[in-house]
Design a protein around this motif. Sequence first.
Motif, PDB file in Angstrom:
ATOM      1  N   THR A  74       6.478  12.454  -8.191  1.00  0.00           N
ATOM      2  CA  THR A  74       6.449  11.454  -7.240  1.00  0.00           C
ATOM      3  C   THR A  74       4.909  11.322  -6.731  1.00  0.00           C
ATOM      4  N   PRO A  75       4.089  10.529  -7.485  1.00  0.00           N
ATOM      5  CA  PRO A  75       2.711  10.302  -6.884  1.00  0.00           C
ATOM      6  C   PRO A  75       2.772   8.937  -5.768  1.00  0.00           C
ATOM      7  N   ARG A  76       1.474   9.118  -5.025  1.00  0.00           N
ATOM      8  CA  ARG A  76       1.678   7.753  -4.340  1.00  0.00           C
ATOM      9  C   ARG A  76       1.300   6.744  -5.352  1.00  0.00           C
ATOM     10  N   PRO A  77       2.051   5.472  -4.950  1.00  0.00           N
ATOM     11  CA  PRO A  77       1.929   4.421  -5.768  1.00  0.00           C
ATOM     12  C   PRO A  77       0.528   3.777  -5.809  1.00  0.00           C
ATOM     13  N   CYS A  78       0.264   3.349  -7.129  1.00  0.00           N
ATOM     14  CA  CYS A  78      -1.036   2.976  -7.555  1.00  0.00           C
ATOM     15  C   CYS A  78      -2.079   3.745  -7.811  1.00  0.00           C
ATOM     16  N   THR A  79      -1.641   5.005  -8.129  1.00  0.00           N
ATOM     17  CA  THR A  79      -2.614   6.181  -8.571  1.00  0.00           C
ATOM     18  C   THR A  79      -2.248   6.457  -9.957  1.00  0.00           C
ATOM     19  N   ASP A  80      -1.741   5.875 -10.852  1.00  0.00           N
ATOM     20  CA  ASP A  80      -1.549   6.238 -12.297  1.00  0.00           C
ATOM     21  C   ASP A  80      -2.528   6.349 -13.236  1.00  0.00           C
ATOM     22  N   ARG A 105      -7.796  -1.361  -1.761  1.00  0.00           N
ATOM     23  CA  ARG A 105      -7.594  -1.611  -0.263  1.00  0.00           C
ATOM     24  C   ARG A 105      -6.399  -1.416   0.463  1.00  0.00           C
ATOM     25  N   GLU A 106      -5.209  -1.227  -0.469  1.00  0.00           N
ATOM     26  CA  GLU A 106      -3.945  -1.125   0.073  1.00  0.00           C
ATOM     27  C   GLU A 106      -3.213   0.152  -0.809  1.00  0.00           C
ATOM     28  N   TRP A 107      -3.425   1.394  -0.241  1.00  0.00           N
ATOM     29  CA  TRP A 107      -2.616   2.555  -0.831  1.00  0.00           C
ATOM     30  C   TRP A 107      -2.547   3.443   0.240  1.00  0.00           C
ATOM     31  N   LEU A 108      -1.810   4.534   0.007  1.00  0.00           N
ATOM     32  CA  LEU A 108      -1.272   5.510   0.928  1.00  0.00           C
ATOM     33  C   LEU A 108      -2.513   6.447   1.157  1.00  0.00           C
ATOM     34  N   GLY A 109      -3.671   6.472   0.110  1.00  0.00           N
ATOM     35  CA  GLY A 109      -4.795   7.212   0.436  1.00  0.00           C
ATOM     36  C   GLY A 109      -5.880   6.616   1.088  1.00  0.00           C
ATOM     37  N   GLY A 110      -5.720   5.396   1.726  1.00  0.00           N
ATOM     38  CA  GLY A 110      -6.690   4.495   2.304  1.00  0.00           C
ATOM     39  C   GLY A 110      -6.715   4.534   3.736  1.00  0.00           C
ATOM     40  N   HIS A 140       4.360   2.510   1.795  1.00  0.00           N
ATOM     41  CA  HIS A 140       4.017   1.517   0.648  1.00  0.00           C
ATOM     42  C   HIS A 140       5.275   1.184   0.127  1.00  0.00           C
ATOM     43  N   MET A 141       5.256  -0.384   0.095  1.00  0.00           N
ATOM     44  CA  MET A 141       6.351  -1.279  -0.185  1.00  0.00           C
ATOM     45  C   MET A 141       6.614  -1.444  -1.649  1.00  0.00           C
ATOM     46  N   VAL A 142       7.467  -1.101  -2.295  1.00  0.00           N
ATOM     47  CA  VAL A 142       7.614  -1.391  -3.737  1.00  0.00           C
ATOM     48  C   VAL A 142       8.576  -2.704  -3.796  1.00  0.00           C
ATOM     49  N   SER A 143       8.176  -3.803  -4.372  1.00  0.00           N
ATOM     50  CA  SER A 143       9.173  -4.765  -4.258  1.00  0.00           C
ATOM     51  C   SER A 143       9.657  -5.105  -6.077  1.00  0.00           C
ATOM     52  N   HIS A 144      10.995  -4.341  -6.489  1.00  0.00           N
ATOM     53  CA  HIS A 144      11.245  -4.425  -7.546  1.00  0.00           C
ATOM     54  C   HIS A 144      12.271  -5.721  -8.122  1.00  0.00           C
TER      55      HIS A 144
END
Length: 775
Positions: A237-243, A614-619, A628-632
């Motif tokens: 489970t990484p922070r989203p957008c860090t793949d 600009r928008e991620w949990l590491g910023g 962080h919202m994931v809209s699936h």
Amino acid sequence: MPITRKSLVGTHWGNYEITTQDGVVENVQPSQQDSNPSPIGNVLYDISNSDYRIAQPMIRSSYLRGDPNHRMRRGKESFVPVSWDEALDLAASALKKTKDKAGNSGIYAGSYGWGSAGRFHHAQSQLHRFFNMIGGYTGSVNSYSAAAAEVIIPHVLGIDAFTAGKQLNLDDVAADCDYLVAFGGMSGYNNQNMPGGVGDHRDKNLVDKLVERGTEVISISPWASDTPSFLATEWITPRPCTDTAIMLGIAYELEVNGRVDTEFINSHTVGYDEFQSYLLGKTDGIPKDASWAASLAGIDPTDIQSLASRLAAANCPAITVSLSLQRAEHGEQTYWMAVVLSAMLGAFGKPGGGVGFMWMSNGTNIFNQIPFQWGKLPQGRNSVLQPIPVARVADMLLHPGETYTYNGKTRTYPDIHCIYWAGGNPFHHHQDLNRLRRAWRKPETVIVNESVWTATARHADIIFPANTFMERNDIVCGKDYFITPSKKALDHYADSRSDYDIFSGLAERMGVRDAFTEGRDEMEWLETIYQESRANAKKAGIDLPSFTEFWEAGEPINIEPQVKEWKNIFTQFRNQPNHHPLRTPSGKIEIFSSTIDSFGYDDCRGHPRWYDKREWLGGSRAKYFPLHMVSHQPRNKLHSQLDFSRFSRETKTHDHETVILHPADARERGIKDGMITRIFNDRGSCLAGAHLSDDIMPRVISLPTGAWFCPDDKEGPESLEYHGNPNVLTPDIGTSSLAQGPIAKSCLVDIEPFEGEIPDVKAQLKPVISPGTDR
């Protein structure tokens, strides 16, 4: 006596036997040829719900009165029912006025193709055919689903993204793959829908084979439910957008431990030296090692080291990337980097191994290689030669005359005076809907073909009531092996008409009716399209029955037994790179692309790399909006279609969409299961019912798309959307200067219990209909 009718109807989510009695749907049964039918068919019971269907042509009140300030009232006022002649005359007048004042580039004609799975009643084809016949229109390129992939993959592999997505299929993976790393998970419910319909949902059967084989699967996703529960997986489970950072960390471990297949790199790729210098930190002083990547991703460095070791040790490893990963800031990089990793492992093009694009997403992994083209409605040629990237529509409307970059070109946004939309709902697909609402007021006229009162209809000036695929005859065929005669199950609702009839009426007023219709009615067009398909099939050695036999039999035809084994493009290239080169400038995999590098973009350079977000949990923004919202994609409908149906509403909380959050985040905010919450950031806010689950990682929430946009009357960040539409929160910024795709996945928010009177969503979803005398 009751009148009972049985009809086979083809949809994007499968074929269904529909039983109606006196014009009411009584029973919906999936085709017996479908081994794992989609439950989405249950939405069809409510397709004729009179509370939401549009019964006759409608004109927005102030537009009809000729109020010079009418545009500011879009989405906020009543509609007046009018006759077809009056509505068609008004629309034709608006189109002629736009052509005279701004030229054909002043018309933005949009459609998103999901309105019908048919080859004839495909709103996008109808719309494009009509506008090409009256001189053209400003259109769009790429899709909200896959824009970044659609632009980057041709540069790197010389092939379109969707064809590339076919090269790693589940049959081969189930037979040969022993280690699969799924970036973005393997969300099977997206496979319920495919463009052009699904004759047989085979994906679950094939995933069952992965279980039988014992393939080791690693899911890298913030959400456990991204992978089928019956498929035992390891969950990271990484922070989203860090793949991309994780992939770089794996690549570093392969490089420094001598696990790179240098023979494959030298024979099948170009540009590895430039990438290697970046990877080792020689160009920027930052080695992209496991510790560096782990610090960005918020996971343990040993996880990355283990992934690298196991990938290198596997006999046939596969790396898959979901569509969602490229719907983020710098989304091009994840797809590019996945290619590089597969090349470093020497797995690219191995049957069952290598890299899978858009895998388990909208059926891409089970799209089949049809050796011919199905027939279609001819669309002609658009004389306006500068389409915009589809996700930049609000930029275009707000900034006419300004320049923008796209795929190596600098273009200028046109000045749009008229929007014509058919077969889609941009107030579902687009990001930052409060911004889109402002932009949508810029043109003088908005015309919409629509069956139901979506937000797009409610923000129109002229509405033509279109009937649905249940009320038409058509031929359904697309990317699997089936061709289906789809027969109307219902008479047209009230005074609605097909898109073909609507555009035929407009074509008459624009002086091109004979050219548009070619003198053919619905059934004559179906026979023409079928005969084209039959002729193309015959050239490929496949026999189809006559049109009369096909239509009278009333059953799907499966051509798979007649299709010869297809040749995998990537495998051919792997085995004989000189005889089967890729269509890139080098003929090889472009780890470094001189073409992209020549564009000079600061946010997409010559090889894949990590860019700060600009928008991620590491910023720094996470200090203010810490989730962080994931809209699936929704599980129980296609996009936003028939969102009012009972089946769609089953998963809602008191008619509000349901958000999933971790119990720890809920406790911190005083949120309990089933509570109505307010999700917010500095772009807007929406209401959603809370569901607490350990399946989602802390600091991440999941809110499905598809709830019809239902805003209050306030403007901007202070507005409140009642229904739970996540796109009031997502940023309307391009992935990069290269692709300009949407970045819905790059979204930080916060959530709190909602205080106040909970609004009645159902009452807000329908406009006021004024009496015909209110003009």
